[in-house]
Write a protein that holds these residues in place. Structure first.
Motif, PDB file in Angstrom:
ATOM      1  N   VAL A 137       0.857  -1.250  -0.068  1.00  8.68           N
ATOM      2  CA  VAL A 137      -0.094  -0.043  -0.041  1.00  8.68           C
ATOM      3  C   VAL A 137       0.990   1.344  -0.038  1.00  8.68           C
ATOM      4  CG1 VAL A 137      -1.875   1.154   1.221  1.00  8.68           C
ATOM      5  CG2 VAL A 137      -1.787  -1.202   1.019  1.00  8.68           C
ATOM      6  N   HIS A 138       2.006   1.278   0.862  1.00  5.51           N
ATOM      7  CA  HIS A 138       2.579   2.516   0.920  1.00  5.51           C
ATOM      8  C   HIS A 138       3.541   2.525  -0.464  1.00  5.51           C
ATOM      9  CE1 HIS A 138       6.214   4.994   1.772  1.00  5.51           C
ATOM     10  NE2 HIS A 138       5.642   5.117   2.931  1.00  5.51           N
ATOM     11  N   THR A 139       3.963   1.465  -1.109  1.00  2.00           N
ATOM     12  CA  THR A 139       4.653   1.734  -2.496  1.00  2.00           C
ATOM     13  C   THR A 139       3.526   2.322  -3.690  1.00  2.00           C
ATOM     14  OG1 THR A 139       6.145  -0.390  -1.994  1.00  2.00           O
ATOM     15  CG2 THR A 139       5.676   0.528  -4.300  1.00  2.00           C
ATOM     16  N   LEU A 140       2.314   1.676  -3.737  1.00  2.00           N
ATOM     17  CA  LEU A 140       1.133   2.244  -4.410  1.00  2.00           C
ATOM     18  C   LEU A 140       1.122   3.680  -4.125  1.00  2.00           C
ATOM     19  CD1 LEU A 140      -1.296  -0.788  -4.281  1.00  2.00           C
ATOM     20  CD2 LEU A 140       0.317  -0.041  -6.244  1.00  2.00           C
ATOM     21  N   GLY A 141       1.192   4.069  -2.747  1.00  2.00           N
ATOM     22  CA  GLY A 141       0.907   5.586  -2.485  1.00  2.00           C
ATOM     23  C   GLY A 141       2.156   6.308  -3.268  1.00  2.00           C
ATOM     24  N   LEU A 142       3.353   5.863  -3.143  1.00  2.00           N
ATOM     25  CA  LEU A 142       4.558   6.440  -3.595  1.00  2.00           C
ATOM     26  C   LEU A 142       4.361   6.662  -5.243  1.00  2.00           C
ATOM     27  CD1 LEU A 142       7.150   8.035  -2.774  1.00  2.00           C
ATOM     28  CD2 LEU A 142       8.284   5.546  -3.094  1.00  2.00           C
ATOM     29  N   PHE A 143       4.067   5.595  -5.803  1.00  2.00           N
ATOM     30  CA  PHE A 143       3.757   5.496  -6.996  1.00  2.00           C
ATOM     31  C   PHE A 143       2.693   6.580  -7.425  1.00  2.00           C
ATOM     32  CE2 PHE A 143       5.104   0.713  -7.642  1.00  2.00           C
ATOM     33  CZ  PHE A 143       6.282   1.220  -7.497  1.00  2.00           C
ATOM     34  N   MET A 144       1.600   6.707  -6.652  1.00  2.00           N
ATOM     35  CA  MET A 144       0.709   7.815  -7.119  1.00  2.00           C
ATOM     36  C   MET A 144       1.123   9.005  -6.726  1.00  2.00           C
ATOM     37  SD  MET A 144      -2.508   8.418  -7.702  1.00  2.00           S
ATOM     38  CE  MET A 144      -2.725  10.143  -8.230  1.00  2.00           C
ATOM     39  N   HIS A 145       2.021   9.313  -5.844  1.00  2.00           N
ATOM     40  CA  HIS A 145       2.643  10.654  -5.503  1.00  2.00           C
ATOM     41  C   HIS A 145       3.824  11.264  -6.773  1.00  2.00           C
ATOM     42  CE1 HIS A 145       4.621  14.141  -3.396  1.00  2.00           C
ATOM     43  NE2 HIS A 145       5.485  13.465  -3.564  1.00  2.00           N
TER      44      HIS A 145
ATOM     45  N   ASP B  57      -3.880  -4.173  11.778  1.00  2.00           N
ATOM     46  CA  ASP B  57      -2.209  -3.817  11.767  1.00  2.00           C
ATOM     47  C   ASP B  57      -2.150  -2.353  11.265  1.00  2.00           C
ATOM     48  OD1 ASP B  57       0.651  -3.543  10.606  1.00  2.00           O
ATOM     49  OD2 ASP B  57       0.649  -5.431  11.556  1.00  2.00           O
ATOM     50  N   GLN B  58      -1.120  -1.731  12.399  1.00  2.00           N
ATOM     51  CA  GLN B  58      -1.050  -0.053  12.348  1.00  2.00           C
ATOM     52  C   GLN B  58      -0.283   0.085  11.108  1.00  2.00           C
ATOM     53  OE1 GLN B  58       0.799   1.076  15.932  1.00  2.00           O
ATOM     54  NE2 GLN B  58       2.197  -0.369  15.673  1.00  2.00           N
ATOM     55  N   MET B  59       0.726  -0.720  10.677  1.00  2.00           N
ATOM     56  CA  MET B  59       1.465  -0.375   9.475  1.00  2.00           C
ATOM     57  C   MET B  59       0.488  -0.467   8.124  1.00  2.00           C
ATOM     58  SD  MET B  59       4.418   0.000  10.565  1.00  2.00           S
ATOM     59  CE  MET B  59       5.346   0.255   9.191  1.00  2.00           C
ATOM     60  N   VAL B  60      -0.449  -1.312   8.188  1.00  2.00           N
ATOM     61  CA  VAL B  60      -1.149  -1.231   7.114  1.00  2.00           C
ATOM     62  C   VAL B  60      -2.022   0.043   6.900  1.00  2.00           C
ATOM     63  CG1 VAL B  60      -3.234  -2.371   5.855  1.00  2.00           C
ATOM     64  CG2 VAL B  60      -1.191  -3.698   6.770  1.00  2.00           C
ATOM     65  N   ARG B  61      -2.558   0.095   8.147  1.00  2.00           N
ATOM     66  CA  ARG B  61      -3.381   1.871   8.163  1.00  2.00           C
ATOM     67  C   ARG B  61      -2.488   3.037   7.984  1.00  2.00           C
ATOM     68  NH1 ARG B  61      -4.912  -0.700  13.149  1.00  2.00           N
ATOM     69  NH2 ARG B  61      -4.025   1.204  14.428  1.00  2.00           N
ATOM     70  N   ARG B  62      -1.240   2.759   8.416  1.00  2.00           N
ATOM     71  CA  ARG B  62      -0.377   4.053   8.082  1.00  2.00           C
ATOM     72  C   ARG B  62      -0.414   4.090   6.527  1.00  2.00           C
ATOM     73  NH1 ARG B  62       4.672   3.544  12.285  1.00  2.00           N
ATOM     74  NH2 ARG B  62       3.491   3.168  14.151  1.00  2.00           N
ATOM     75  N   GLY B  63      -0.110   2.821   5.793  1.00  2.00           N
ATOM     76  CA  GLY B  63       0.282   2.807   4.245  1.00  2.00           C
ATOM     77  C   GLY B  63      -1.200   3.396   3.594  1.00  2.00           C
ATOM     78  N   VAL B  64      -2.359   2.776   4.118  1.00  2.00           N
ATOM     79  CA  VAL B  64      -3.463   3.477   3.530  1.00  2.00           C
ATOM     80  C   VAL B  64      -3.773   5.037   3.668  1.00  2.00           C
ATOM     81  CG1 VAL B  64      -6.002   3.491   3.905  1.00  2.00           C
ATOM     82  CG2 VAL B  64      -4.644   1.232   4.016  1.00  2.00           C
ATOM     83  N   LEU B  65      -3.375   5.435   4.724  1.00  2.00           N
ATOM     84  CA  LEU B  65      -3.768   7.108   4.873  1.00  2.00           C
ATOM     85  C   LEU B  65      -2.534   7.799   4.366  1.00  2.00           C
ATOM     86  CD1 LEU B  65      -4.053   6.975   8.870  1.00  2.00           C
ATOM     87  CD2 LEU B  65      -5.794   7.969   7.125  1.00  2.00           C
TER      88      LEU B  65
END
Length: 835
Positions: free
Chosen positions: A721-729, A756-764
């Motif tokens: 999720v974090h990687t996809l957010g970075l691609f989006m940015h 999992d809090q790491m997943v929620r951080r990636g989502v946000l």
């Protein structure tokens, strides 16, 4: 009738004094009337009144007299008195009588009068009242119960005036408030007066006089519940700790004081006290066995301070648990606390949903509790400890947060060492940090005296070492000088040694110069030296030979992805990663299609899947940066990491060095750009952003045999999720950004409430990236049906999520969303006005 005669006489005399003060203009009559009122307050054989008359005046007429004086504070007769007469006759009435009545009248007057000289006069009298020890007299009068019997309403009013005096004066005086009335000055003074009352109580008890500490306890509780416990107990606790060390009467007084604190204020008193005392022994002497007789105190000490709150320092945990362990009658509570803390630490739901700081706090409480157990108690709890330890370690090691995993390792090591199961101890490999060092130190008891002695010894030992070391180091040189007097004749000290720092050891194998040779070596060679040399030059060859790279890019990527560090090559992971990133940058579409397909394939470890995401991220970041200068292909990501650079590899002309020094030391007074603006360059990432992004969204909901993204593999899901957010940015201003944003929101919407809090951080983070990168008009057009629900969800996360980073990211997302919507609405209004 005879019993009423003194009452009537005092009432008539007071009425005559009031009449004289109201109507007379003669200063002598005024002075005589005030002296008459004073006579009812004077003690001793010289007094003109009887004890019955004085008691009647204090009971029924003192408050009315003070109220009369305050109401006539602007009268002409008061202005006609000299300063000495005013201080003695007018002010003295407030400083002699019952202190509780005087304080109430003064506070009422200060609150009623407006800014004037009259208000200044009352404030001055109040200041004298406090400085003359009248608060101690007030508290002592209630200890002796000599004052008149009052109603609960009157006592509550008096308590409120005592505790809220700084607030009352600050609201009335504002910037002209006296220094004594500030909380930093007043509450320590109040604590000192309470100590005075307690000292008088101890002396009275030794003399056989009964006393009551109810009012003092109520005052202490009222002060603490209003948030001033730190100021009051910083004075009280050290003094009580010293006094109770050798005096049993002081201990009984302290125990009774705490027992009389009302239940609704007990928590604030105890929480302040455990932070103010110096150690568990002092706490035990002050509160005794209060936890055994008071249910509220037991709940605060054994549950709330340990499991519900986590803002306190480690010293508070030492004091609380040490207090429970110090007495034989309190040790069952220590066992109970250990069981509760152990269950909380091992609870999988708590590991997932409680803040990291609270988990660290509970871990500290657990280790301290175990360290205080006796061997016999440990034997009884061994099976329960072992069961919870194994379950808790599993829950911690399954977490995607590094600090939580490390916390589980440290606690597991300490518990296994304490239980000494079959003479075996758990041992993990982890990086030491401040948290782990503190957790490890908790298993060692720290008595006060021994700790101080160790500290002193620790300070002296380095000093001794520093003094003896030079002599030891100089000994060989001195012996050499004595045994070899002619050594200076053949010395080579005058010859300058040759600088060999840049020399490199000649290698038997030579690095490959063609990519196909690199590929063959990595596939078939068993020579560790050839493999290492190939890895070190692979990135440079890939970047230098673009056409050759495109022929073997996918095959070389496959080899690097499956390659293992069989020869323990220095910097292996960095070299492999740099080569894979170079392959993606050089042949983006082919290599990206291969890696994104393999990410969801069978028989890959979690480490390999994480490697795929990492190299894709680094490649996307490199592609999004403009190529402002020609890159040296021999210097990639791994350059300078593990290799010693040769001085001639990157030559810089001496003129450039001189020019840079001149530019750095030159001060320019003109404004504007000192260098030409950067030349525009095409974004190499925008045309291929879809190849990075969309294949990773294709199969996330299809569990494989060795890989379940929506199941137990939280770590990979959070990284994805974090990687996809970075691609989006990185795709900001790209034509495909709107389509990517809609797809990303659809994906993260399904996992927004992940445990999992790491997943929620990636989502946000992904949501932030969508709001940053999508054009504002697309937010309204493409996401109009979801914006309201998204905003409500973000508001809930910002308020209720247990993770601080999640709350911060949610607030940032809300700000970005509001900013984008506001900008779009302003643009639409501007267009409508133009049309």
């Amino acid at each position: 009738m005879e019993s009423l005669a003194p009452d009537t006489e005092v009432r008539v005399a007071v009425a005559q004094c009031f009449q004289t003060l109201t109507t007379s203009t003669d200063t002598k009559d005024i002075v005589a009337a005030l002296q008459t009122l004073h006579s009812y307050l004077d003690e001793g054989p010289a007094s003109r009144t009887t004890s019955v008359q004085r008691a009647e005046f204090r009971r029924a007429h003192f408050t009315r007299t003070l109220e009369f004086l305050v109401s006539n504070i602007q009268a002409d007769w008061l202005a006609g008195l000299t300063a000495a007469q005013q201080a003695e006759l007018w002010d003295g009435l407030f400083l002699k009588g019952p202190p509780e009545q005087a304080l109430l009248v003064l506070m009422e007057g200060v609150g009623a009068l407006r800014a004037s000289t009259n208000l200044d006069r009352l404030v001055s009298i109040t200041e004298k009242f406090l400085r003359s020890g009248r608060l101690a007299d007030l508290l002592w009068s209630y200890c002796l119960e000599t004052g008149p019997s009052d109603s609960p309403q009157l006592r509550e009013t008096l308590l409120g005036r005592i505790v809220a005096l700084p607030d009352v004066t600050a609201n009335r005086l504002h910037l002209k408030n006296k220094r004594l009335f500030l909380p930093q000055q007043y509450y320590p003074l109040l604590a000192t007066e309470m100590l005075t009352a307690l000292e008088r109580t101890c002396r009275a008890l030794k003399d056989g006089t009964d006393c009551s500490l109810t009012f003092v306890a109520q005052t202490l509780g009222k002060v603490c519940i209003q948030g001033h416990s730190a100021l009051v107990l910083a004075v009280l606790a050290p003094r009580l700790s010293v006094c109770t060390r050798s005096d049993m009467v002081w201990q009984r007084v302290c125990w009774k004081l705490l027992q009389n604190v009302p239940q609704r204020w007990m928590e604030s008193v105890l929480t302040g006290l455990v932070q103010a005392v110096g150690g568990p022994g002092a706490l035990g002497r002050i509160i005794g066995n209060l936890v055994l007789t008071n249910k509220k105190a037991q709940f605060v000490i054994t549950h709330k301070l340990l499991l519900l709150q986590y803002k306190y320092e480690t010293q508070v945990l030492r004091i609380v648990l040490g207090y429970l362990a110090a007495d034989r009658e309190r040790r069952p509570l220590l066992i109970q606390v250990l069981q509760s803390v152990l269950q909380a630490w091992a609870n999988p739901s708590a590991v997932k949903h409680t803040p990291l700081e609270q988990q660290l706090y509970v871990s500290k409480a657990l280790l301290l509790s175990v360290s205080l157990l006796k061997d016999s108690e440990l034997q009884e709890l061994r099976s329960e400890l072992l069961q919870c330890m194994l379950g808790g370690m599993q829950s911690h090691l399954d977490s995607s947060v590094v600090r939580i995993r490390r916390m589980g390792m440290v606690v597991g090591e300490c518990l296994s060492s304490r239980m000494d199961i079959n003479k075996t101890k758990l041992k993990f490999e982890y990086d030491q940090d401040e948290d782990t060092r503190e957790l490890l130190s908790l298993m060692t008891p720290m008595p006060g005296g021994e700790a101080e002695a160790e500290h002193v010894n620790g300070v002296e030992s380095p000093h001794e070492t520093s003094e003896t070391t030079p002599s030891t180091q100089n000994a060989p040189s001195q012996n050499k000088t004595k045994t070899d007097p002619d050594s200076d004749l053949d010395s080579d000290d005058e010859l300058t040694p040759y600088d060999m720092s840049g020399d490199q050891e000649m290698s038997k194998a030579s690095p490959p110069r063609y990519l196909r040779d690199c590929l063959e070596t990595l596939i078939s060679s068993e020579d560790s030296l050839r493999v290492e040399l190939t890895l070190r030059v692979a990135e440079g060859l890939v970047r230098k030979n673009v056409f050759a790279t495109r022929e073997v890019s996918v095959q070389l990527t496959k080899v690097l992805l499956h390659m293992e560090d069989k020869y323990s090559i220095n910097g292996f992971l960095t070299l492999r990663q740099a080569a894979m990133v170079a392959l993606i940058v050089t042949d983006s579409i082919s290599v990206t299609q291969y890696l994104t397909t393999e990410f969801y394939s069978l028989n890959y470890s979690l480490r390999q899947r994480l490697d795929i995401l990492e190299v894709l991220t680094l490649a996307a970041q490199e592609l999004s940066k403009p190529m402002t200068e020609k890159r040296n292909p021999s210097l990639g990501i791994a350059a300078g990491t593990d290799l010693t650079p040769y001085p001639g590899d990157n030559p810089v002309h001496w003129r450039e060095v001189v020019e840079k020094r001149i530019q750095s030391k030159t001060k320019r007074l003109r404004k504007g750009a000192t260098q030409p603006p950067a030349k525009p360059a095409p974004n190499r990432y925008a045309p291929v952003a879809g190849h990075f992004f969309f294949p990773l969204l294709s199969n996330y909901d299809k569990p494989q045999v060795t890989f379940d993204l929506l199941g137990g593999d939280h770590l990979v899901l959070g990284r994805l999720v974090h990687t996809l957010g970075l691609f989006m940015h990185l795709a900001v201003n790209a034509p495909i950004a709107a389509q990517m944003g809609c797809a990303l929101l659809d994906f993260v919407w399904a996992v927004r409430y992940h445990v999992d809090q790491m997943v929620r951080r990636g989502v946000l983070f992904a949501v932030c990236a969508v709001f940053l990168s999508m054009p504002s008009e697309n937010l309204l057009v493409d996401l109009s049906d979801r914006l309201f629900e998204t905003r409500t969800w973000l508001a809930d996360v910002a308020e209720e999520d247990p993770d601080a980073d999640c709350r911060s990211l949610a607030i940032q997302s809300l700000v970005l969303l509001d900013k984008s919507l506001k900008k779009q609405l302003q643009d639409q209004q501007a267009l409508s006005m133009e049309s």
